[in-house]
Design a protein around this motif. Sequence first.
Motif, short mmCIF file in Angstrom:
data_model
loop_
_atom_site.label_atom_id
_atom_site.label_comp_id
_atom_site.label_asym_id
_atom_site.label_seq_id
_atom_site.Cartn_x
_atom_site.Cartn_y
_atom_site.Cartn_z
N LEU A 1 30.61 3.68 29.39
CA LEU A 1 30.87 5.09 29.09
C LEU A 1 30.02 5.98 29.98
O LEU A 1 29.07 5.54 30.61
CB LEU A 1 30.53 5.37 27.62
N THR A 2 30.35 7.26 30.02
CA THR A 2 29.53 8.20 30.78
C THR A 2 28.22 8.45 30.03
O THR A 2 28.14 8.20 28.82
CB THR A 2 30.25 9.56 30.91
N ASP A 3 27.22 8.97 30.75
CA ASP A 3 25.94 9.25 30.09
C ASP A 3 26.13 10.21 28.92
O ASP A 3 25.53 10.03 27.87
CB ASP A 3 24.92 9.82 31.09
N ALA A 4 26.96 11.24 29.15
CA ALA A 4 27.18 12.22 28.08
C ALA A 4 27.76 11.55 26.84
O ALA A 4 27.33 11.81 25.72
CB ALA A 4 28.12 13.31 28.57
N GLU A 5 28.70 10.63 27.07
CA GLU A 5 29.30 9.94 25.92
C GLU A 5 28.27 9.05 25.23
O GLU A 5 28.22 8.98 24.00
CB GLU A 5 30.48 9.07 26.38
N ILE A 6 27.43 8.38 26.05
CA ILE A 6 26.44 7.48 25.44
C ILE A 6 25.43 8.27 24.60
O ILE A 6 25.03 7.83 23.52
CB ILE A 6 25.69 6.65 26.51
N ILE A 7 25.06 9.46 25.10
CA ILE A 7 24.11 10.27 24.34
C ILE A 7 24.73 10.67 22.99
O ILE A 7 24.13 10.54 21.94
CB ILE A 7 23.70 11.53 25.15
N GLU A 8 26.01 11.07 23.07
CA GLU A 8 26.69 11.45 21.83
C GLU A 8 26.80 10.25 20.88
O GLU A 8 26.56 10.36 19.69
CB GLU A 8 28.08 11.97 22.21
N MET A 9 27.14 9.10 21.47
CA MET A 9 27.28 7.90 20.65
C MET A 9 25.94 7.50 20.05
O MET A 9 25.86 7.02 18.92
CB MET A 9 27.82 6.73 21.47
N THR A 10 24.85 7.67 20.83
CA THR A 10 23.52 7.32 20.33
C THR A 10 23.22 8.10 19.06
O THR A 10 22.78 7.54 18.04
CB THR A 10 22.46 7.62 21.41
N GLU A 11 23.52 9.41 19.08
CA GLU A 11 23.29 10.23 17.89
C GLU A 11 24.14 9.73 16.73
O GLU A 11 23.70 9.62 15.61
CB GLU A 11 23.62 11.71 18.19
N TRP A 12 25.40 9.44 17.06
CA TRP A 12 26.31 8.99 16.01
C TRP A 12 25.79 7.68 15.38
O TRP A 12 25.74 7.53 14.17
CB TRP A 12 27.72 8.79 16.59
N PHE A 13 25.39 6.74 16.24
CA PHE A 13 24.94 5.45 15.71
C PHE A 13 23.63 5.60 14.92
O PHE A 13 23.40 4.89 13.95
CB PHE A 13 24.78 4.43 16.85
N LYS A 14 22.77 6.55 15.36
CA LYS A 14 21.54 6.77 14.60
C LYS A 14 21.89 7.22 13.19
O LYS A 14 21.29 6.78 12.22
CB LYS A 14 20.69 7.84 15.28
N ALA A 15 22.88 8.11 13.10
CA ALA A 15 23.26 8.65 11.79
C ALA A 15 24.00 7.61 10.95
O ALA A 15 24.13 7.76 9.74
CB ALA A 15 24.12 9.89 11.96
N HIS A 16 24.52 6.58 11.60
CA HIS A 16 25.30 5.58 10.85
C HIS A 16 24.65 4.21 10.86
O HIS A 16 25.33 3.19 10.77
CB HIS A 16 26.74 5.51 11.41
N THR A 17 23.32 4.21 11.00
CA THR A 17 22.60 2.94 10.98
C THR A 17 22.51 2.42 9.55
O THR A 17 22.16 3.16 8.64
CB THR A 17 21.17 3.13 11.54
N VAL A 18 22.84 1.16 9.39
CA VAL A 18 22.74 0.53 8.07
C VAL A 18 21.39 -0.14 7.94
O VAL A 18 20.75 -0.15 6.90
CB VAL A 18 23.86 -0.52 7.91
N ARG A 19 20.92 -0.71 9.04
CA ARG A 19 19.65 -1.45 9.00
C ARG A 19 19.06 -1.41 10.41
O ARG A 19 19.76 -1.68 11.38
CB ARG A 19 19.95 -2.89 8.59
N ASP A 20 17.78 -1.05 10.48
CA ASP A 20 17.13 -0.90 11.78
C ASP A 20 16.17 -2.08 12.00
O ASP A 20 15.19 -2.21 11.29
CB ASP A 20 16.37 0.42 11.79
N PHE A 21 16.49 -2.94 12.96
CA PHE A 21 15.63 -4.09 13.23
C PHE A 21 14.71 -3.83 14.43
O PHE A 21 14.17 -4.76 15.01
CB PHE A 21 16.47 -5.33 13.53
#
Length: 579
Positions: A499-519
Amino acid sequence: MDASRFTFHVSDARFSAFALTADAVSATSKRLEKLAILAEYLAPLGDADLSVACRFLSGQPFPPSDERTLNVGFSMASTVLIELSGVDPHEYGQLVVRLGDMGDVAERIMPPQPVEAGEPITLQSALAAFEQLASTRGTGNKAVLLRNLLAKATPPEAKYLVKLVTGDMRMGLKESLVEEALARMAGMGVAEIQRVNMLVGDVGETALMSRHGRLGEATMRLFHPLKFMLATPAEKPDDILAEARNRGETQLYVEDKYDGVRAQLHKQGERAELYSRTLDPVTNRFPEVTSALLALPHDAIFDGEIVALSGEIESRCLPFAALQKRMGRKTVSEALMAEVPVACMIFDLLYLDGEVLLDQPLSRRKALLAGLDLRYPLVRATSQLVPVEVFEEEARAGADEDVDDVEEVQEHPLDSMFNAARDRGNEGLMVKTSGSIYSPGKRGKAWLKVKRALATLDVVVTAVEWGHGKRRDMLSDYTFAVLGPEGNLLNVGKAYSGLTDAEIIEMTEWFKAHTVRDFGRVRLVEPLMVIEVAFDKIQPSARHKSGYALRFPRIARLRPDKRPQDASTLDEVRAIAET
Ligand code: AMP
């Protein structure tokens, strides 16, 4: 489970009865028992409760045509559940991973007696609470409402309330089961119930029409989206030929397969709306399509694909990435409309001036479509009627006669149609049988898609990992899964983002908000994000539960238009692996 244990002789409008029923239905694997339990529960309910119960059982807080959404996310529900149950957040995280379903977690951790005493929750009070949640803005305010609702719930009630508000019930109890139960209650075949439910788009209303003998009155109601008809992949001309012969077809429609977003267009009188593949309204994102639709001197429902164009009408379609710029916005500025011009390629007509065309052969739908005067950017999709013989392999005339002279080797006609579509910037071809009806929500063989050269799978991201080097602050490596036989998710690989950097940054935020468990390095995430991955081949693998691994997977694009249940299946993976 013994169905006779669940007898509802009197109307039971309490939510506890709903939860008991839903539990009993999922506890048995026998379809007939499920139906008996449902019918027994539903039959005595009053009208208002019957329609709400049917919707809730289908996992819908509101009728699908209702545009309200609850917007209760994973983190809000988690915060409320942790607060009410007093469970340790770490233990909560572990339970979510282990049980894989927030409703089941809620049932496990909520205290046996409701946190706050009060009137028992009923179907109607649950609905009222959902309505209030939908109309309230702000996470804090919503969380308070959710807390107040769950504080009055017993563990089984909490389970189903959480499933309903987080939209997680869809994978469990299916609407089709409710339709069958209604048919059983009415002593009729299920086909008529299904037809009416498709037309009115609300299983709750269908239940009432069935109860009061009004099924015959059902007519197509505009401005509630119908489910989309879907296509099955075909690899070779032979597959297409076999299917056509099977159906006794002599001609097939061959269309370009556009690489955009699916849209259903409704127009009646002064009103026009567009709906996405997820059945959400997207009217405001495409104002130019909407105005062209309003200019049409007919009432109609169209099926088509919205694409980005590089310029005027005859020009090439742009890749999907261009369209994504427009997808993220709720409203679209003039500047963006000029920067990313779109057109809607119309390939089907489902309704015209009072006549429902779903049961009409494609040839008639196409003929009616050809008679309409569409205004740009509404464009009739490229479509030609081709005799089935074209798909016979023998058509590869001369192929063996002079192999040394490459120029002499004729392409298979399907290859040349395929290449022409690719030259127009499109993904491949769609081949449709001319006698086929439009079957909403079905992935049948009446529509075959040919996207050779580009094997891709739609997969669900299940875990993400921090990247390396300049991507070390981004969650850029994704582990992904396909659907197993029971709708369960089975990992098939891991890709470093294309993905583009912009998409990855957006996805990073999304995944942070949808983390079930942080290892730490790796995070398990809520399995909600669908991406399309390309790969070189599929190999057997002992490392993954699916038994397969993709070789050299690359992320082709995000698929925000798809839901986890639309992802590719293990069967598809197996079929590709075997070819
Ligand atoms: P896929 O997304 O790979 O499962 O392919 C099916 C999708 O192709 C449909 O959902 C449509 O969005 C899209 N599509 C593009 N062109 C056509 C067409 N001519 N007929 C039907 N679907 C099309």
